[in-house]
Design an enzyme around this catalytic site. Sequence first.
Site, PDB file in Angstrom:
ATOM      1  CD  GLU A 396      -2.636  -1.381   2.343  1.00 19.83           C
ATOM      2  OE1 GLU A 396      -2.746  -0.513   3.133  1.00 19.83           O
ATOM      3  OE2 GLU A 396      -3.047  -2.649   2.646  1.00 19.83           O
ATOM      4  CD  GLU A 692      -0.818  -6.376   7.252  1.00 22.51           C
ATOM      5  OE1 GLU A 692      -0.428  -7.092   6.206  1.00 22.51           O
ATOM      6  OE2 GLU A 692      -1.861  -5.482   6.871  1.00 22.51           O
TER       7      GLU A 692
END
Length: 834
Positions: A396, A692
């Site tokens: 992202e 993550e």
Amino acid sequence: MTAATSPTSVQTALRHAAWISPVETGCTEAGNRPAYWLRGTFDWTAANQNPDTPNAADERAVLHATAHGIYELFVNGTRVGEDELTPGFTSYRKRLQVQQWDITDLLVRGENVVAALLSDGWFRGRHGFERRPDGFGTETAFLASVTNAPGTETFLSTGERWLCRESHITRADLMDGQTTDFRRHEPAGLSPSGPAGTAGTTAEGWVPVVGPAGLLYEDRSRLVLPASPPARRIEELRPVAVATPEPGITVVDFGQNINGWVRLGSLGPEGTRTLLRHGEVLDKAGLVSTANIRAFNFATKTPLPAGQVDEAVSAGRPGDVFEPRHTTHGFRYVQVEGQPGTLAAEDITAVVVHTPLDRTGWFECSDPRLNALHDAISWSFRSNACDVPTDCPQRERSGFTGDWQVFVDTAALMFDVAAFSEKWLRDLTADQWPDGRVPTVVPNPAGDGPSGNAFEDMAAGSAGWGDAAVLVPWSLWRAYGDKLALARAFPSMRGWVDYAAAAAAGARHPERSGRRPVPLAHEKFLWDTGFHFGEWLEPDSPPNPDPSRDHGIVATAYLFRSASVLARAAEALGDAAAAAKYGTLAEQVLAAWRAEYLDHNGILSEESQGHYVRALAFGLAPEALAPRTAARLAELIRGNGNRLGTGFLATGLLLPVLADHGYLDVAYELLLATGTPSWLGMLEAGATTMWEWWDGVSEEGARGSLNHYSKGAVGSFLYTHLAGIRLPEDPAPEETAYRRVTIAPQPGGSITSAAAAVVTPRGRISVSWTLQHGQFTLEVDLPDGVRAAVELPDGSSRPVFGGRHQFSCQLVGLAETHLNTARSGKPALQLDRT
Ligand code: BGC
């Protein structure tokens, strides 16, 4: 050629310059658009140069430049400066950075050529949640001038006399990648001797630029000098392994997950197309896999291509080197395809790219696994510090507010992040909605209002994410003590708290109103409606947020924390009325949280490790109940097989909370745990940066980004508790910036020594301790003027003021005695202090 230090305002320097755009002759499909050359010429003989005073300010030539897109600058064919990805990423609608360079030394008498190589970058390139292109506009543009240093004389300005043409970079997208076709020679016309002729001709394929129009171009007030230095090439890495999993395919392992690009020195014979695929993991066949970093289209519910593919097309010219400077990738491995022979390790280099940040923190201890953890955390930050603090560099590349909120304290221990964060906070303020809501990503392509994307607009204002508006400036205030910066952030801090308080007062969660048709008085301080990510990504949690879920226990906790911090900030800034107002709000929110979520035994109505951690870390549990609340947290951890169960928000607070409430043993068990979920488990599985997801790599392969710093927020525990360098949580103005510290090392686990240093605004603080045969020895070195309370592991303390100090004590049966000490509040160790 040096960075200029002209005092000239950027508006004045650029007053004669007009925005120019290339005529787009190449592909216009997002992700595949080429970079364009733009060139202008000027006659330097005309400058009033006095050979006797060659360095006088009015005889220097200063170039000011900025772009919609990213640009590289060349003067007479030589690249200007070492900066990368200029003008950097800001909330372009309100803030666009202008770089300035003194280019005098690159000039020749007579005609000089200034050229810009312009590509989509953040402005028009694909990035973010859904990799949507054209975030800030549908055209790229450039603005520049060359003036004397005082700005009184202009030698060159962008305008209609400039020319443009398609470049050898035939495809350049910020995340998708870059293609360079070396057969398209650098066009003639970049240096004064080139045959392109003078400005105004259309020789060699150069055509006149076009002038973009629109409100954005008219608004010059948004032009600003950079608040933080642009990204740079910081370091180079050599391959640690080169494999050939299939004929014609070479896989290079750089041994470290990074942000940046590769430089390739062997391009093969003319026409050779070398493909470079970047990824974080290999599949079972040893090929680079990017399945874990594919972005996602929420509308169609389909994964998007991961991108991160570069391509070099050879001209067969010796000396050509491919280095894509109009894209950046997150990777450890590169798969090289299309080369005729075998790629030699010396032909390929990884280039680490990020904002130049001064290193300020060092940590080392007797357990090499924790040193590796510290390293991985630092690399995760470096991978996500490319001009803005991002969530991840490969999927992202967005400035997620919550991610920086949870990590900024750790970052501020390891690096000087004052200017870097300040720049980002200005963008946060610029993108804050008029009602005070904070978008989930900053800079936000949609600016200070809804984007029209349903999920994005719903998610704006999530607790824990939007609280970055308050908690980031507070973290910076603690670490750097810059009152002006706090004052600058104050309206935005206040805007967020007002928004959250109004949201709490304005609605009730449907489930609560169903259960209790008539609201209780405290409910107007419960923030139980709206979308919140909640604790987010706890082990085994579902990957998708549920918008209908009541996250009041989290959101109200954050409203309390932010309102109290705001009151403290108001006090520090001398605003007594605001301090009283938000102090009262904080008390009301606290009472509401307690009434709704905490019983008289210190037990929460919704139980999870994250909720208990917040209850203790934010002081939501009253002091008298805190021991029971902490005991229940420890019980939950024990009941979970001695495993942590926190997600994004509480992970960084977990170990400090345990240690501060008498469960240092549990904190160390979690810190030193292996397997899943745990930090060392990540390293065991080969991580070189933080994941993550707790189960980022498993038997099934990789899941999600493997380069997210959020769970690396545990890094601060290494400094604050293991080594013991601690700032006050909510310092008075005279205590900020390490003017007052606590030195309180808390040995535990099997660790026998530790050392840490932090370069603070007052100077370097260093601490080292050893534990040998029951003898604990501590050395502390403090800059002059720093007041410290030194707390030895038995809890007794001693004030010191600057200078070098040594302490020692005998420790017997550290683990239990220390526990007893902390839980009963009484020293249980025999201390022999020197
Ligand atoms: C990002 C996160 C972010 C989260 C919630 C993810 O896609 O990678 O780090 O905070 O969304 O908004």
